[in-house]
Scaffold this motif. Structure first.
Motif, PDB file in Angstrom:
ATOM      1  N   ILE A 112     -66.023 -21.439 -50.179  1.00  0.00           N
ATOM      2  CA  ILE A 112     -65.943 -19.990 -49.958  1.00  0.00           C
ATOM      3  C   ILE A 112     -65.601 -19.243 -51.253  1.00  0.00           C
ATOM      4  CG2 ILE A 112     -65.303 -20.113 -47.503  1.00  0.00           C
ATOM      5  CD1 ILE A 112     -62.356 -19.718 -48.540  1.00  0.00           C
ATOM      6  N   TYR A 113     -65.738 -19.964 -52.356  1.00  0.00           N
ATOM      7  CA  TYR A 113     -65.308 -19.453 -53.654  1.00  0.00           C
ATOM      8  C   TYR A 113     -65.793 -18.022 -53.931  1.00  0.00           C
ATOM      9  CZ  TYR A 113     -63.667 -19.977 -58.434  1.00  0.00           C
ATOM     10  OH  TYR A 113     -62.975 -19.829 -59.608  1.00  0.00           O
ATOM     11  N   ASP A 114     -67.037 -17.771 -53.623  1.00  0.00           N
ATOM     12  CA  ASP A 114     -67.627 -16.452 -53.923  1.00  0.00           C
ATOM     13  C   ASP A 114     -67.047 -15.331 -53.068  1.00  0.00           C
ATOM     14  OD1 ASP A 114     -69.195 -17.765 -55.696  1.00  0.00           O
ATOM     15  OD2 ASP A 114     -70.958 -17.870 -54.369  1.00  0.00           O
ATOM     16  N   LYS A 115     -66.483 -15.699 -51.947  1.00  0.00           N
ATOM     17  CA  LYS A 115     -65.963 -14.677 -51.041  1.00  0.00           C
ATOM     18  C   LYS A 115     -64.504 -14.313 -51.330  1.00  0.00           C
ATOM     19  CE  LYS A 115     -68.738 -15.903 -46.994  1.00  0.00           C
ATOM     20  NZ  LYS A 115     -68.625 -16.402 -45.626  1.00  0.00           N
ATOM     21  N   ILE A 116     -63.856 -15.087 -52.187  1.00  0.00           N
ATOM     22  CA  ILE A 116     -62.442 -14.839 -52.475  1.00  0.00           C
ATOM     23  C   ILE A 116     -62.323 -13.859 -53.643  1.00  0.00           C
ATOM     24  CG2 ILE A 116     -60.227 -15.917 -53.014  1.00  0.00           C
ATOM     25  CD1 ILE A 116     -61.583 -18.639 -52.265  1.00  0.00           C
ATOM     26  N   PRO A 117     -61.503 -12.840 -53.494  1.00  0.00           N
ATOM     27  CA  PRO A 117     -61.287 -11.935 -54.627  1.00  0.00           C
ATOM     28  C   PRO A 117     -60.761 -12.736 -55.826  1.00  0.00           C
ATOM     29  CG  PRO A 117     -60.249 -11.082 -52.630  1.00  0.00           C
ATOM     30  CD  PRO A 117     -60.728 -12.462 -52.312  1.00  0.00           C
ATOM     31  N   PRO A 118     -61.270 -12.442 -57.024  1.00  0.00           N
ATOM     32  CA  PRO A 118     -60.938 -13.223 -58.214  1.00  0.00           C
ATOM     33  C   PRO A 118     -59.442 -13.469 -58.410  1.00  0.00           C
ATOM     34  CG  PRO A 118     -62.593 -11.584 -58.727  1.00  0.00           C
ATOM     35  CD  PRO A 118     -62.203 -11.365 -57.299  1.00  0.00           C
ATOM     36  N   LYS A 119     -58.646 -12.460 -58.183  1.00  0.00           N
ATOM     37  CA  LYS A 119     -57.210 -12.581 -58.396  1.00  0.00           C
ATOM     38  C   LYS A 119     -56.603 -13.640 -57.470  1.00  0.00           C
ATOM     39  CE  LYS A 119     -54.247  -8.927 -60.136  1.00  0.00           C
ATOM     40  NZ  LYS A 119     -53.635  -7.637 -59.810  1.00  0.00           N
ATOM     41  N   SER A 120     -57.032 -13.607 -56.206  1.00  0.00           N
ATOM     42  CA  SER A 120     -56.496 -14.546 -55.219  1.00  0.00           C
ATOM     43  C   SER A 120     -56.995 -15.962 -55.485  1.00  0.00           C
ATOM     44  CB  SER A 120     -56.901 -14.116 -53.809  1.00  0.00           C
ATOM     45  OG  SER A 120     -56.486 -12.791 -53.584  1.00  0.00           O
ATOM     46  N   ARG A 121     -58.200 -16.063 -56.047  1.00  0.00           N
ATOM     47  CA  ARG A 121     -58.756 -17.359 -56.427  1.00  0.00           C
ATOM     48  C   ARG A 121     -57.827 -18.078 -57.392  1.00  0.00           C
ATOM     49  NH1 ARG A 121     -64.449 -15.804 -58.751  1.00  0.00           N
ATOM     50  NH2 ARG A 121     -65.305 -14.999 -56.817  1.00  0.00           N
ATOM     51  N   GLU A 122     -57.285 -17.301 -58.312  1.00  0.00           N
ATOM     52  CA  GLU A 122     -56.421 -17.888 -59.336  1.00  0.00           C
ATOM     53  C   GLU A 122     -55.103 -18.370 -58.756  1.00  0.00           C
ATOM     54  OE1 GLU A 122     -55.685 -15.251 -62.658  1.00  0.00           O
ATOM     55  OE2 GLU A 122     -57.829 -14.709 -62.646  1.00  0.00           O
ATOM     56  N   ILE A 123     -54.581 -17.602 -57.812  1.00  0.00           N
ATOM     57  CA  ILE A 123     -53.212 -17.856 -57.340  1.00  0.00           C
ATOM     58  C   ILE A 123     -53.144 -18.840 -56.178  1.00  0.00           C
ATOM     59  CG2 ILE A 123     -51.073 -16.758 -56.535  1.00  0.00           C
ATOM     60  CD1 ILE A 123     -52.208 -14.107 -57.659  1.00  0.00           C
ATOM     61  N   TYR A 124     -54.114 -18.784 -55.265  1.00  0.00           N
ATOM     62  CA  TYR A 124     -53.975 -19.540 -54.011  1.00  0.00           C
ATOM     63  C   TYR A 124     -54.970 -20.691 -53.902  1.00  0.00           C
ATOM     64  CZ  TYR A 124     -51.257 -15.429 -52.912  1.00  0.00           C
ATOM     65  OH  TYR A 124     -50.336 -14.430 -52.958  1.00  0.00           O
ATOM     66  N   ASP A 125     -54.541 -21.716 -53.181  1.00  0.00           N
ATOM     67  CA  ASP A 125     -55.410 -22.868 -52.957  1.00  0.00           C
ATOM     68  C   ASP A 125     -55.731 -23.086 -51.490  1.00  0.00           C
ATOM     69  OD1 ASP A 125     -55.911 -23.852 -55.584  1.00  0.00           O
ATOM     70  OD2 ASP A 125     -53.792 -24.425 -55.668  1.00  0.00           O
ATOM     71  N   GLU A 126     -54.919 -22.481 -50.625  1.00  0.00           N
ATOM     72  CA  GLU A 126     -55.144 -22.655 -49.196  1.00  0.00           C
ATOM     73  C   GLU A 126     -55.815 -21.424 -48.620  1.00  0.00           C
ATOM     74  OE1 GLU A 126     -52.249 -25.387 -46.668  1.00  0.00           O
ATOM     75  OE2 GLU A 126     -51.274 -23.620 -47.505  1.00  0.00           O
ATOM     76  N   PHE A 127     -56.909 -21.657 -47.914  1.00  0.00           N
ATOM     77  CA  PHE A 127     -57.635 -20.539 -47.316  1.00  0.00           C
ATOM     78  C   PHE A 127     -58.058 -20.867 -45.895  1.00  0.00           C
ATOM     79  CE2 PHE A 127     -58.024 -20.077 -51.841  1.00  0.00           C
ATOM     80  CZ  PHE A 127     -57.846 -18.708 -52.035  1.00  0.00           C
ATOM     81  N   TRP A 128     -58.179 -19.823 -45.110  1.00  0.00           N
ATOM     82  CA  TRP A 128     -58.650 -19.958 -43.738  1.00  0.00           C
ATOM     83  C   TRP A 128     -59.807 -18.992 -43.539  1.00  0.00           C
ATOM     84  CZ3 TRP A 128     -53.723 -20.527 -45.335  1.00  0.00           C
ATOM     85  CH2 TRP A 128     -53.010 -21.634 -44.867  1.00  0.00           C
ATOM     86  N   MET A 129     -60.700 -19.388 -42.639  1.00  0.00           N
ATOM     87  CA  MET A 129     -61.831 -18.517 -42.375  1.00  0.00           C
ATOM     88  C   MET A 129     -61.948 -18.285 -40.876  1.00  0.00           C
ATOM     89  SD  MET A 129     -65.692 -18.765 -43.828  1.00  0.00           S
ATOM     90  CE  MET A 129     -66.374 -19.978 -42.761  1.00  0.00           C
ATOM     91  N   CYS A 130     -62.287 -17.068 -40.509  1.00  0.00           N
ATOM     92  CA  CYS A 130     -62.504 -16.769 -39.098  1.00  0.00           C
ATOM     93  C   CYS A 130     -63.841 -17.373 -38.666  1.00  0.00           C
ATOM     94  CB  CYS A 130     -62.510 -15.256 -38.871  1.00  0.00           C
ATOM     95  SG  CYS A 130     -63.040 -14.821 -37.199  1.00  0.00           S
ATOM     96  N   GLU A 131     -63.778 -18.162 -37.603  1.00  0.00           N
ATOM     97  CA  GLU A 131     -64.988 -18.824 -37.097  1.00  0.00           C
ATOM     98  C   GLU A 131     -66.013 -17.826 -36.604  1.00  0.00           C
ATOM     99  OE1 GLU A 131     -64.134 -23.162 -35.175  1.00  0.00           O
ATOM    100  OE2 GLU A 131     -63.577 -21.425 -33.991  1.00  0.00           O
TER     101      GLU A 131
END
Ligand SMILES: [Zn+2]
Length: 157
Positions: A112-131
């Protein structure tokens, strides 16, 4: 009327359908639609509408009539009516998408790399997506506010 309560119940993991969303997509009177849905899917009707509450009772739909009050007291009223212990609500995998009621599933950051805002990409490693709607979530500042609010709910028993 209860949009805020809806979003919070979803965050707390409740399968929550908001009549306000149904109304937006339909011009006809949705009261009957709501009652049929509740009966079919074993839902509890939460409403401020006394007439609708009466009608629901007549058809055997469980009802929680919400009184005036702040968000905290409303949520607590719902929790106590359905017999759920707030202490047990603290896991992200129970959370439903506040926007659409979909289930959140753990997502691989690379997928989901492209969908994450750049800033959050740098800081966070755990992500969830709405099904359901594909919205991406992570435990950013918004999540800290959620945790704070849940703490508040727990503290004022
Ligand atoms: Zn969603």
């Amino acid at each position: 009327m209860l949009g805020k309560l809806t979003r919070w119940l979803r965050i707390l993991g409740f399968n929550t359908i908001w009549a306000g969303e149904l109304r937006k997509s339909s011009s006809e009177d949705v009261d009957n639609k709501i009652l049929i849905m509740a009966l079919k899917d074993d839902l509890v009707l939460i409403t401020r509408d006394r007439d609708l509450a009466k009608k629901a009772k007549k058809y055997g739909v469980p009802v929680i009539l919400i009184k005036d009050g702040d968000l905290v007291s409303r949520i607590k009223a719902v929790l106590s009516e359905v017999g759920i212990d707030i202490e047990k609500i603290d896991r992200m995998d129970q959370v439903r998408c506040p926007a659409c009621n979909g289930m959140l599933v753990k997502a691989d950051k690379r997928d989901i790399y492209d969908k994450i805002p750049p800033k959050s990409r740098e800081i966070y490693d755990e992500f969830w997506m709405c099904e359901n709607c594909g919205k991406i979530y992570w435990k950013g500042s918004h999540w800290r506010n959620i945790e704070k609010f849940i703490k508040l709910l727990k503290s004022c028993k």
